[in-house]
Design a protein around this motif. Structure first.
Motif, short mmCIF file in Angstrom:
data_model
loop_
_atom_site.label_atom_id
_atom_site.label_comp_id
_atom_site.label_asym_id
_atom_site.label_seq_id
_atom_site.Cartn_x
_atom_site.Cartn_y
_atom_site.Cartn_z
N ASP A 18 5.27 0.93 1.56
CA ASP A 18 5.67 -0.13 0.46
C ASP A 18 5.21 -1.24 1.22
N VAL A 19 4.51 -0.86 2.12
CA VAL A 19 3.71 -2.53 3.06
C VAL A 19 2.52 -1.65 2.93
N GLY A 20 2.16 -0.30 2.98
CA GLY A 20 0.81 0.35 2.83
C GLY A 20 0.13 0.58 3.72
N GLU A 21 1.18 0.68 4.86
CA GLU A 21 0.75 0.93 6.35
C GLU A 21 1.79 0.65 7.32
N ALA A 22 1.53 2.01 8.46
CA ALA A 22 2.84 1.91 9.21
C ALA A 22 2.85 1.00 9.70
N ALA A 23 3.57 0.57 10.97
CA ALA A 23 3.70 -0.51 11.69
C ALA A 23 3.72 -0.04 13.10
N LYS A 24 2.75 -0.52 13.83
CA LYS A 24 2.66 -0.01 15.58
C LYS A 24 4.03 -0.95 16.25
N ILE A 25 5.15 0.01 16.82
CA ILE A 25 6.10 -0.77 17.18
C ILE A 25 6.37 -0.42 18.29
N ASP A 33 -1.52 -10.91 10.65
CA ASP A 33 -1.77 -9.74 9.22
C ASP A 33 -1.03 -9.37 8.19
N ALA A 34 -1.47 -9.54 7.45
CA ALA A 34 -1.38 -10.06 5.96
C ALA A 34 -0.17 -8.82 5.57
N ASP A 35 0.19 -7.55 6.00
CA ASP A 35 0.92 -7.06 5.38
C ASP A 35 2.51 -7.85 6.61
N THR A 36 2.63 -8.18 7.39
CA THR A 36 3.64 -9.33 7.74
C THR A 36 4.99 -9.44 6.82
N PRO A 37 5.19 -10.27 5.86
CA PRO A 37 5.69 -10.45 4.76
C PRO A 37 6.45 -8.80 4.03
N ALA A 38 4.91 -8.04 4.00
CA ALA A 38 6.01 -6.62 3.06
C ALA A 38 6.88 -5.69 4.30
N LEU A 93 8.27 -7.25 6.95
CA LEU A 93 10.00 -7.90 6.86
C LEU A 93 10.45 -7.74 5.50
N LYS A 94 10.26 -7.78 4.41
CA LYS A 94 10.62 -7.58 3.27
C LYS A 94 11.43 -5.98 3.09
N CYS A 95 10.93 -5.41 3.22
CA CYS A 95 11.27 -3.59 3.28
C CYS A 95 12.54 -3.72 4.56
N LEU A 96 12.79 -4.25 5.58
CA LEU A 96 14.06 -4.60 6.00
C LEU A 96 15.26 -4.80 5.68
#
Length: 268
Positions: free
Chosen positions: A58-65, A236-241, A243-246
Motif C-alpha cells: 500500500d505504501v510502495g515501500e517498507a518503512a525503516k523503523i 518522504d512523500a509516502d509518509t501519509p500512505a 499513516l493511512k495504513c495504520l
C-alpha cells in the motif's frame, strides 16, 4: 534511585546491550532517506514489524523503523534525527515535541491503548494480587524488580504511579533494576536476571519466557495512550500512505493480536 549490585549490575549490562540493539536501526535510517523513517516506542516492535510488512504494498515501500524508549526517540528528533513519523508510548513525549513545533499538529492522534502488568519468569510459581496490602517486596525477596527508567520511560512512569497508588513504592524502591526501555526490562525477567518486572501487557504477549502474575488496576495510573504523528520535518512523500495504513482493518487485527486496544478509527 537504588541501582542493583552484582546480579543487578549484570542485569543492567544486559539491559544496556538490548537497548543498543534496539537503537541500532537509527543509523541505518539516517543513511537512507528514500524510505519512510518511523521512530516508535520499543513496546510496539512485534506489532509494528508485522504491520510494516503488511502495508508495504500500500505504501510502495517498507518503512525503516527505529525502536527505543519514547524519551530517547523524542530527544533524537529534537536534535535533528530525520524521522518522518513518531509513535510515543505516552502523551507527554508527543507534547514535548509538539510544544517545540517539531510535530505536524494536523496529523497527531491517539492511536492505541495498553495495560501494565507484573510479570515473572515463566517457571515462577509466584502469584500477585495487586491491591493495597499486597507484599510485593516479599514476593521479590532478594531479587530485583525490573522496570523502565521511572523518570523518563513511559512504562516506568506508569509503573511508579501504580506502585505509589497501591502504597508499594517505598518497599520496592531499593530493589529496582531500571532499564532504558520497556523491552530491556522485559528481557531482564525473561533471562531470570530479575525476579519480576513491570511491563506492558503487549510485551508479555511477545515474550514466551515470562508469564503475567498480576494486572495493575487502570485507576492506579494515567490512561496508557500511544499517540502518532508526522514530524514537522518529514520529507518522504509516502509518509501519509504509511499513516493511512495504520488505520486499516489489517493493521487493527495485527495490533489487537499483540494485545493493544485500537483507539483510532478504522478505515478501508
Amino acid at each position: 534511585m537504588a541501582r542493583a549490585t552484582r546480579t543487578g549490575l549484570k542485569a543492567m549490562m544486559a539491559a544496556g546491550a538490548l537497548s543498543a540493539l534496539l537503537m541500532a536501526p537509527v543509523s541505518t535510517a539516517q543513511a537512507d532517506d528514500s524510505q519512510v523513517v518511523v521512530f516508535a516506542a520499543a513496546s510496539l516492535k512485534n506489532a509494528l514489524d508485522a504491520i510494516n510488512t503488511a502495508c508495504e504494498a500500500d505504501v510502495g515501500e517498507a518503512a525503516k523503523i527505529s525502536y527505543a524508549s519514547s524519551s530517547a526517540l523524542a530527544k533524537q528528533i529534537e536534535e535533528g534525527a530525520p524521522a518522518d513519523v513518531f509513535i510515543s508510548a505516552d502523551l507527554d513525549w508527543m507534547k514535548y515535541l509538539s510544544d517545540k513545533n517539531l510535530i505536524n499538529a494536523a496529523t497527531e492522534e491517539q492511536l492505541l491503548g495498553n495495560r501494565i502488568v507484573l510479570v515473572a519468569p515463566k517457571d515462577s510459581t509466584a502469584e500477585a494480587k495487586l491491591e493495597k496490602g499486597f507484599d510485593l517486596a516479599g514476593l521479590i525477596g532478594e531479587g530485583r524488580l525490573a522496570m523502565g527508567d521511572v523518570q523518563a520511560v513511559p512504562a516506568g512512569k506508569y509503573g511508579k504511579a501504580a506502585l505509589e497508588a497501591l502504597d508499594m513504592w517505598g518497599s520496592v524502591e531499593g530493589k529496582l533494576a531500571q532499564a532504558e526501555n520497556v523491552r530491556a526490562a522485559l528481557k531482564l525477567v525473561a533471562t531470570g536476571e530479575a525476579a519480576a518486572g513491570i511491563v506492558y501487557a503487549t510485551d508479555a504477549v511477545a515474550e514466551p519466557e515470562v508469564k503475567v502474575i498480576g494486572t495493575f488496576p487502570e485507576e492506579t495510573h494515567a490512561p496508557i495512550i500511544y499517540p502518532v504523528a508526522q514530524t514537522a520535518e518529514s520529507k518522504d512523500a509516502d509518509t501519509p500512505a504509511f499513516l493511512k495504513c495504520l488505520h486499516t482493518e489489517k493493521a487493527r487485527k495485527l495490533f489487537e493480536e499483540q494485545g493493544f486496544t485500537v483507539l483510532a478509527p478504522v478505515s478501508n
